[in-house]
Design an enzyme around this catalytic site. Structure first.
Site, PDB file in Angstrom:
ATOM      1  N   SER A 113       0.801  -1.213   0.000  1.00  0.00           N
ATOM      2  CA  SER A 113       0.000   0.000   0.000  1.00  0.00           C
ATOM      3  C   SER A 113       0.840   1.272   0.000  1.00  0.00           C
ATOM      4  O   SER A 113       1.627   1.500  -0.883  1.00  0.00           O
ATOM      5  CB  SER A 113      -0.970  -0.033   1.186  1.00  0.00           C
ATOM      6  OG  SER A 113      -1.843   1.062   1.126  1.00  0.00           O
ATOM      7  N   HIS A 114       0.716   2.062   1.060  1.00  0.00           N
ATOM      8  CA  HIS A 114       1.374   3.359   1.137  1.00  0.00           C
ATOM      9  C   HIS A 114       2.751   3.266   1.790  1.00  0.00           C
ATOM     10  O   HIS A 114       3.409   4.280   1.965  1.00  0.00           O
ATOM     11  CB  HIS A 114       0.489   4.288   1.967  1.00  0.00           C
ATOM     12  CG  HIS A 114       0.068   3.626   3.238  1.00  0.00           C
ATOM     13  ND1 HIS A 114      -0.885   2.640   3.273  1.00  0.00           N
ATOM     14  CD2 HIS A 114       0.512   3.759   4.499  1.00  0.00           C
ATOM     15  CE1 HIS A 114      -1.021   2.203   4.514  1.00  0.00           C
ATOM     16  NE2 HIS A 114      -0.179   2.860   5.280  1.00  0.00           N
ATOM     17  N   ASP A 278      -2.428   6.575  -3.366  1.00  0.00           N
ATOM     18  CA  ASP A 278      -1.274   5.939  -2.717  1.00  0.00           C
ATOM     19  C   ASP A 278      -0.615   4.881  -3.599  1.00  0.00           C
ATOM     20  O   ASP A 278      -0.928   4.752  -4.775  1.00  0.00           O
ATOM     21  CB  ASP A 278      -1.688   5.341  -1.367  1.00  0.00           C
ATOM     22  CG  ASP A 278      -2.553   4.099  -1.534  1.00  0.00           C
ATOM     23  OD1 ASP A 278      -3.301   4.041  -2.539  1.00  0.00           O
ATOM     24  OD2 ASP A 278      -2.477   3.192  -0.690  1.00  0.00           O
ATOM     25  N   ASP A 280      -0.819   1.637  -4.052  1.00  0.00           N
ATOM     26  CA  ASP A 280      -1.617   0.647  -4.789  1.00  0.00           C
ATOM     27  C   ASP A 280      -2.954   1.201  -5.279  1.00  0.00           C
ATOM     28  O   ASP A 280      -3.808   0.444  -5.743  1.00  0.00           O
ATOM     29  CB  ASP A 280      -1.840  -0.600  -3.938  1.00  0.00           C
ATOM     30  CG  ASP A 280      -2.594  -0.298  -2.656  1.00  0.00           C
ATOM     31  OD1 ASP A 280      -2.462   0.815  -2.129  1.00  0.00           O
ATOM     32  OD2 ASP A 280      -3.343  -1.176  -2.187  1.00  0.00           O
ATOM     33  N   ASP A 282      -5.599   2.610  -3.744  1.00  0.00           N
ATOM     34  CA  ASP A 282      -6.890   2.511  -3.062  1.00  0.00           C
ATOM     35  C   ASP A 282      -7.179   3.707  -2.150  1.00  0.00           C
ATOM     36  O   ASP A 282      -8.315   3.900  -1.734  1.00  0.00           O
ATOM     37  CB  ASP A 282      -7.041   1.179  -2.305  1.00  0.00           C
ATOM     38  CG  ASP A 282      -5.972   0.938  -1.275  1.00  0.00           C
ATOM     39  OD1 ASP A 282      -5.060   1.791  -1.145  1.00  0.00           O
ATOM     40  OD2 ASP A 282      -6.032  -0.098  -0.587  1.00  0.00           O
ATOM     41  N   ARG A 283      -6.157   4.516  -1.853  1.00  0.00           N
ATOM     42  CA  ARG A 283      -6.404   5.690  -0.993  1.00  0.00           C
ATOM     43  C   ARG A 283      -6.557   6.960  -1.819  1.00  0.00           C
ATOM     44  O   ARG A 283      -6.098   7.016  -2.958  1.00  0.00           O
ATOM     45  CB  ARG A 283      -5.238   5.901  -0.030  1.00  0.00           C
ATOM     46  CG  ARG A 283      -5.098   4.795   0.966  1.00  0.00           C
ATOM     47  CD  ARG A 283      -4.051   5.130   2.000  1.00  0.00           C
ATOM     48  NE  ARG A 283      -4.098   4.087   3.025  1.00  0.00           N
ATOM     49  CZ  ARG A 283      -3.616   4.205   4.239  1.00  0.00           C
ATOM     50  NH1 ARG A 283      -3.021   5.326   4.600  1.00  0.00           N
ATOM     51  NH2 ARG A 283      -3.705   3.226   5.109  1.00  0.00           N
ATOM     52  N   LYS A 377     -11.296  -0.254  -1.264  1.00  0.00           N
ATOM     53  CA  LYS A 377     -11.401   1.183  -1.373  1.00  0.00           C
ATOM     54  C   LYS A 377     -10.791   1.596  -2.718  1.00  0.00           C
ATOM     55  O   LYS A 377     -10.024   0.839  -3.309  1.00  0.00           O
ATOM     56  CB  LYS A 377     -10.763   1.893  -0.197  1.00  0.00           C
ATOM     57  CG  LYS A 377      -9.365   1.510   0.092  1.00  0.00           C
ATOM     58  CD  LYS A 377      -8.975   2.093   1.447  1.00  0.00           C
ATOM     59  CE  LYS A 377      -7.565   1.698   1.785  1.00  0.00           C
ATOM     60  NZ  LYS A 377      -7.445   1.110   3.115  1.00  0.00           N
TER      61      LYS A 377
END
Ligand code: G1P
Ligand code: ZN
Length: 544
Positions: A113-114, A278, A280, A282-283, A377
């Protein structure tokens, strides 16, 4: 196809956290480490004949190495086909969509992710089930249990597949399909949002800036904003993905998206709308000219305005938010006369509610918002939702938010993170607050009376599964709230999150900076937790 059974010894640290298994790249590079975990996932499943596995990741360092290994293991474990995004790329929401669209068995998403990437950064892997949702705790616990006693894994003797070339490769009865990771997702967005309306907004002199943070959304943003919405090239920044995210920390918040923040806070010449996503994809972070929209407010606003947007014009069934997310969306749900669910932190808790048709829109304070179009998300979805609202309302971002506050009141909100503190210190803070549970109610702190305190637990209304110890809540009689939680995604020491919230109905105070408006709450949180003394930290690492 020759299948090898490889002997291995178990690792005892393969416990999936809030969102899959995340470790340093160097941990994943240990011999058999990735293989053990992937085999444990496969062993936790009953893989039917003809099963298809979707595979891709955010392009961080080790992504393509891991993909080649996983393709060979999928072949050996009975999958009929692996669908892999070209270049090994798939954003998390696009993976969720593809899993659903092609009615596949599930997917493996390679991402941390982030978290920073590169040789010294983090890597991660997460399993999503056939509805596109992250695997439930029941599955992740089974995977962890299997990972502790694994002795062999299966891997086929196959050549590497060229991930850059679109098309299918057949190995006996096993097929690998390299597909375009962007198009299906972009097509889905075009069904949900009024691209014509957004196009005319962008053609009207309205200026936007999207920051891809050198991460996976770059190719998606180019297709959607440049090709389909005809934004000018300068609407995008940092949209060429790199294995280490340009050396940055691909987390869209006011601290880490500092380049975008500078541009958006440069006065009159700043663009009208700014957004970032982010590692990947999703944010999301949403900014106006010199104005930050908290993710909790963004969720509430999206729900309140859903009917303006074509994919949601029939209305929304319900909303859900994670427990630490502010209650702003609850007020919208109340006015719309729809249910609002409060779940533990992590996207996996929303899937059942969406499958049951109880929830259409959900979100988390941690810059995550989405709807039932996927089971993850979705960063670009939120950005397009905002652009669609702006295209119809033709008001500025801050006007829209301030008018929302006037109508619903403002849930003033902030999260303070203390990152990479020693585990013992973090645990002692939590234990200390626990020890005060019995005596805190009715005590007065800075004029606020404690109503109750508890450790949040959740019973899934659909399958009855229970999740306990999901964060400490201290609730005050005036509706203010402090939440303490330990992160389940970090890879270094512990991260203590302190979530602060107060309700402000009076619009005369709505202009106040959140840190100022919450200063008393912040003091109370520090006092009750003895955080400074126990961690040696005087200030949070990140404030959002
Ligand atoms: C964090 C966020 C959480 C989010 C998760 C995955 O988890 O707080 O809302 O679902 O990342 O993106 P945490 O580190 O708090 O466990
Ligand atoms: Zn993410």
């Amino acid at each position: 196809m020759k299948i090898n059974q490889v002997s291995t010894a178990s690792f005892l640290d393969q416990k999936p956290g809030t969102s899959g298994l995340r470790k340093k790249v160097t941990v994943f590079q240990q011999a058999h480490y990735l293989e053990n975990f992937v085999q444990s996932i496969f062993d936790s499943l009953t893989i039917p004949a003809g099963a298809i596995l979707v595979l891709g990741g955010d392009g961080r360092y080790y992504n393509s190495v891991a993909i080649q290994t996983i393709i060979k293991m999928a072949a050996a474990n009975g999958f009929a086909k692996v669908m892999v995004g070209q270049g090994g790329i798939l954003s998390t929401p696009a993976a969720s969509h593809v899993i659903r669209l092609y009615k596949t068995f599930g997917g493996l998403i390679l991402s941390a992710s982030h978290n920073p990437g590169g040789k010294d950064g983090d890597f991660g892997i997460k399993y999503n089930v056939s509805n596109g949702s992250p695997a439930s705790e029941t599955i992740t616990e089974a995977v962890f249990a299997l990972s502790k006693k694994i002795t062999t894994y299966k891997i086929a003797d196959l050549p590497d597949v060229d991930l850059n070339v679109l098309g299918e490769t057949q190995f006996d009865e096993f097929n690998v399909s390299v597909f375009n990771p962007v198009m299906d997702y972009a097509d889905l967005m075009a069904t949900l949002f009024d691209f014509e309306a957004i196009k005319s907004l962008l053609a009207s002199g309205f200026k936007m800036k999207f920051d891809g943070m050198h991460a996976v959304t770059g190719p998606y943003a180019k297709e959607i904003f440049l090709n389909r919405l005809q934004a000018s090239a300068d609407a995008l920044m940092n949209c060429d993905p790199s294995e280490d995210f340009g050396g940055g920390h691909p987390d869209p918040n006011l601290t880490y998206a500092e380049d975008l923040v500078k541009i958006m806070y440069a006065g009159a010449q700043s663009p009208d709308f700014g957004a970032a996503s982010d590692g990947d994809g999703d944010r999301n972070m949403i900014l106006g000219k010199g104005f930050f929209v908290t993710p909790s407010d963004s969720l509430a606003l999206i729900a309140a305005n859903a009917k303006l947007v074509q994919g949601y014009e029939g209305g929304i069934a319900g909303v859900a938010r994670s427990m630490p997310t502010s209650g702003a969306v609850d007020r919208v749900a109340e006015q719309l006369g729809i249910p609002c669910f409060e779940t533990p932190t992590g996207w996996k808790f929303f899937g059942n509610l969406m499958d049951a048709g109880k929830v259409t829109i959900c979100g988390e304070e941690s810059f995550g918002t989405s709807s039932s179009h996927v089971r993850e998300k979705d960063g670009l979805w939120a950005v397009l939702f905002w652009l669609n609202i702006l295209a119809i309302k033709r008001q500025s971002v801050d006007q829209i938010v301030k008018r929302h506050w006037v109508q619903f009141g403002r849930n003033v909100y902030s999260r303070h993170d203390y990152e990479a503190i020693p585990n013992d210190a973090a645990n002692s803070v939590i234990a200390h607050i626990h020890s005060r549970f019995a005596t805190l109610p009715n005590q007065v702190f800075g004029g606020h009376i404690v109503k109750s305190c508890d450790d949040f637990s959740y019973t899934d209304p659909i399958d009855g599964s229970e999740s306990t110890k999901q964060g400490i809540r201290i609730l005050f009689t005036d509706g203010s709230r402090i939440v303490f939680r330990l992160s389940g995604t970090g890879t270094e020491g512990a991260t203590l999150r302190v979530y602060l919230e107060a309700f402000e109905p009076d619009s005369a105070n709505h202009h106040l900076d959140a840190q100022v408006a919450l200063s008393v709450m912040i003091e109370i949180a520090l006092q009750i937790s003895e955080l400074k003394a126990r961690t040696g930290r005087n200030t949070p690492t990140v404030i959002t």
